[in-house]
Design an enzyme around this catalytic site. Structure first.
Site, PDB file in Angstrom:
ATOM      1  N   HIS A 242       8.972   5.591  34.259  1.00 13.70           N
ATOM      2  CA  HIS A 242       9.935   4.537  34.551  1.00 13.70           C
ATOM      3  C   HIS A 242      11.110   4.572  33.571  1.00 13.70           C
ATOM      4  O   HIS A 242      12.280   4.647  33.779  1.00 13.70           O
ATOM      5  CB  HIS A 242       9.334   3.137  34.249  1.00 13.70           C
TER       6      HIS A 242
ATOM      7  N   ARG B  12      10.133   8.082  42.149  1.00 14.83           N
ATOM      8  CA  ARG B  12      10.524   8.378  40.808  1.00 14.83           C
ATOM      9  C   ARG B  12       9.441   9.307  40.448  1.00 14.83           C
ATOM     10  O   ARG B  12       8.438   8.907  39.950  1.00 14.83           O
ATOM     11  CB  ARG B  12      10.360   7.109  40.152  1.00 14.83           C
TER      12      ARG B  12
ATOM     13  N   TYR C  17      -1.410   5.165  35.426  1.00 11.80           N
ATOM     14  CA  TYR C  17      -1.454   4.052  36.590  1.00 11.80           C
ATOM     15  C   TYR C  17      -1.035   4.619  37.870  1.00 11.80           C
ATOM     16  O   TYR C  17      -1.218   4.221  38.793  1.00 11.80           O
ATOM     17  CB  TYR C  17      -0.259   3.016  36.598  1.00 11.80           C
TER      18      TYR C  17
END
Lengths: 386, 326
Positions: free
Chosen positions: A284, A280, A293
């Site tokens: 998100h 990805r 992160y």
């Protein structure tokens, strides 16, 4: 490599990784030798002993067009969210090959159970992309009739739809039909009990369902290592059906592997788990900030494996498309973007009384009572001349 | 079939049999529903007569049972699902609440969800933990679900027929301690709507409203009160979602007093909803506040204490006295 040896070694490696500040970038090699690949990141065609595919130039151009338009649609939706036209958007950036490859493997009579990110699969099913935006704009919870394109509504609760797909597939088998069913989910969903139960039920009843896991490496901020200690495709073995890991950025491999799994289901041989190993590239959702992160190097490494670029490289090398083709496609993309933009802005808010519509198929005196109260309350403003 | 006396359990069995005979799309699913006929034998003999394809023994996974039933309903089937005991429904609660209840609305009416979820519920049989609970309010709170409970054999038969024919999901709570109570069943009589409350006993001094296992207790309380010269009306609500407030209102406008009785904890329970709505509707008719009798805000106790926890004749009569004292 046996499952046992993987299970024995993996935890020690994982515990080291989790103690590090950032998860190291996943290189192509880290995906393991079992990865089915037919088109390398450099755009070279390679062979695989178990999966072969022979596509015409037209078909290849079609896959390319699907991926380009899906990416353009996705980019437009992301922009519309930034402009305040959508409340949220879940981008599929980077997952075009997994979705178009699997989506184009489907027959019209097959049935799809998506999550909320399957914009490319919806495209393959013929769902108008503007219909996907209603729920993200907040005017409905779906916006299409699932039975028109055999494409179920997006499911937000993680993994729930894998059971719906399994039940639907049980029904297909009862009907004696040779349709297949495909359930999409992510690496995070693989931790859900419902997914494990779907595996159990599908195996026990030999249901004609393909579980298509897009392992995009991240469940919001949690890496796959926080979901599993074995490669996901190996989970299938414990339930008694095959699992296969495919290069999720290789549209040809995704098409070949999904087609094979669907055919297996049609033959009455039961479920298959396909793990599309992909990435990805964006957040998100638009509410998320991946810089908190994950390391930039990871994204850079995966950009080199971009699903669209590699097919374009191959097509150019093979002289499958000329400049005029690419120019025309660019124009089509822009037109799609414009159409989507205008459609979203023109989307009306639903009627106020729609709150009470379709709560029950058979109706309900309680809903009728509250609808009447609400309508009277609204009408009271008109009487006051407001 | 003419009128016949049979147990509530047998009436359910007959009703399920009729549903399977009438519509080839009807399926029965659950743990142990096949050869065993269910732990309460409600599906006894059905697999033998209709086959493993219609009466389906499932893996031991409640979310899986309900989730696959949703998928089967999407394919055009009408699954009747058995959850073995009340306390075991919670692994399936997510599928029921986030999926089953909302599917029709989410699809703007394009999808129907004709799924019946049978749950044997309530206490009074000396069972172990998680086998005696009354979680009906948790389901009644969720829009999109119908929640019903029969109190006698006739209703068990007919309400099951109506639940199976409904295009909406129905949570069908079966009062397990009444399974063996016999009643008159006329399989040819024409029932009223599924949500319609029934006047189980007429009276003029006070209304007792109950459903499922507590209807019998309330009828006994009314009979006992009669001996003291009190005329008690007993309503069998039959449906907790929706609730037939019209019937309750009519009764309360006559009697001026209402006591709601259920096994579930009183706190946030269906009695609270009934008390609030009836207070709104009947404020000037009420001679006393609406009182509630039910379980306590405590986990369902070990079986040796359940008679203290469950509303019995004395607790109902105590509430009747308190109401009449206003």
């Amino acid at each position: 490599m046996t499952v046992e040896s993987t299970a024995a070694r993996k935890p020690r490696r994982s515990s080291k990784r989790t103690s590090a500040a950032k998860t190291p970038a996943k290189t192509p090699e880290s995906s393991g030798p079992q990865l089915v690949q037919l088109l390398t990141p450099e755009g070279e065609r390679v062979e695989h002993p178990d999966f072969e595919i022979d596509l015409s130039a037209d078909e290849l151009r079609g896959l390319y067009r699907d991926m380009v338009l899906t990416r353009r649609f996705d980019a437009e939706a992301t922009a519309l969210q930034r402009q305040g036209e959508l409340g949220l958007w879940a981008s599929l950036l980077g997952q075009e090959a997994a979705q178009i490859g699997s989506g184009r493997a489907l027959r019209d009579d097959d049935y799809v159970f998506p999550t909320y990110r399957e914009h490319g699969v919806a495209w393959c099913r013929g769902v108008d992309p503007t219909n996907l935006l209603g729920m993200f704009r907040g005017v409905n919870h779906g916006g299409w009739d699932p039975n028109t394109n055999n494409f179920h509504l997006y499911t937000i609760v993680i993994g729930s739809q894998t059971l719906h797909a399994t039940g639907y597939a049980m029904g297909v088998a009862k009907d004696g039909a040779d349709s297949a069913v495909i359930a999409y989910f992510g690496d995070g969903a693989s931790s859900q009990g419902d997914v494990a139960e779907a595996f159990t039920f599908s195996a026990v009843y030999n249901a004609p369902v393909v579980f298509f896991c897009q392992n995009n490496q991240w469940a919001i901020s949690e890496p796959t290592e926080k979901q599993t200690r074995v490669p996901l495709y190996q989970r299938a073995q414990g339930f008694g059906f095959p699992g296969v890991r495919v290069d999720g950025n290789d549209v040809l491999a995704c098409l070949a592997v999904t087609r094979s799994a669907l055919e297996r289901a049609r033959r009455g041989e039961g479920p298959t788990l396909v793990e599309a190993f992909t990435y990805r590239m964006g957040a998100h959702t638009t509410s998320d900030d991946p810089t908190k992160y994950r390391a930039d190097e990871e994204r850079v490494a995966w950009e080199a494996k971009d699903p669209i670029l590699r097919l374009r490289t191959y097509m150019e090398k093979q002289d499958l498309a000329d400049a005029a083709y690419f120019t025309a496609l660019d124009e089509e993309s822009e037109a799609l973007g414009k159409r989507v933009r205008e459609a979203v802005r023109a989307m009306p808010d639903p009627d106020r009384l729609a709150i009470f519509d379709h709560v029950y198929a058979d109706g309900s005196p309680l809903v009728d009572e509250e609808r009447a109260q609400f309508a009277a309350y609204q009408a009271s403003f008109a009487e006051e001349g407001n | 079939m003419a009128a016949e006396k049979m147990s509530l359990a047998k009436a359910l069995n007959e009703s399920l049999r009729k549903a399977l005979e009438t519509d080839p799309k009807v399926l029965i699913m659950g743990e142990d529903v096949g050869k065993l006929g269910g732990v309460f034998r409600i599906t006894d003999g059905l697999q033998k007569d209709f086959g493993e394809d219609r009466v389906i023994d499932t893996p031991l996974a409640e979310s899986g049972i309900v989730g696959t039933a949703i998928g089967l309903a999407l394919r055009g089937y009408r699954p009747i699902v058995e959850i073995q005991f009340d306390g075991f429904v919670f692994p399936a609660y997510d599928q029921i609440v986030t999926q089953l209840a909302k599917m029709h609305a989410r699809a703007l009416g394009k999808i129907k969800m004709p799924v019946v979820i049978r749950i044997p519920y309530g206490g009074g049989i000396g069972a172990v933990e998680h086998h005696s609970e009354s979680p009906e309010a948790l389901f009644a709170h969720v829009a999109g679900l119908k929640v019903v409970s029969p109190s006698n054999a006739s209703d068990a038969y007919w309400m099951m027929q109506q639940a199976v024919q409904s295009d909406d999901p129905v949570i069908f709570f079966e009062p397990k301690r009444r399974y063996w109570d016999k009643g008159e069943l006329d399989t040819e009589s024409i029932p009223g709507p599924l949500h319609k409350a029934a006047v189980a006993r007429e009276g003029s001094d006070l209304t007792l409203a109950a459903y499922g296992p507590m209807v019998k207790v309330c009828l006994e309380a009314a009979a006992a009160a009669q001996e003291e010269g009190k005329s008690i009306e007993v309503l069998d609500l039959r449906s907790m979602s929706p609730i037939d407030f019209d019937t309750v209102q009519t009764s309360v406008e006559k009697t001026g007093r209402l006591v709601v009785v259920h096994e579930a904890p009183v706190f946030y329970g269906s009695g609270a909803e009934i008390a609030a709505r009836i207070t709104e509707r009947c404020f000037y008719h009420l001679e006393a506040p609406v009182l509630r009798v039910g379980g306590y805000h405590a986990p369902y106790p070990p079986a040796r204490l359940e008679d203290e926890y469950l509303p019995g004749l004395d607790r109902v009569l105590d509430a009747v006295d308190r109401s009449l004292a206003y």
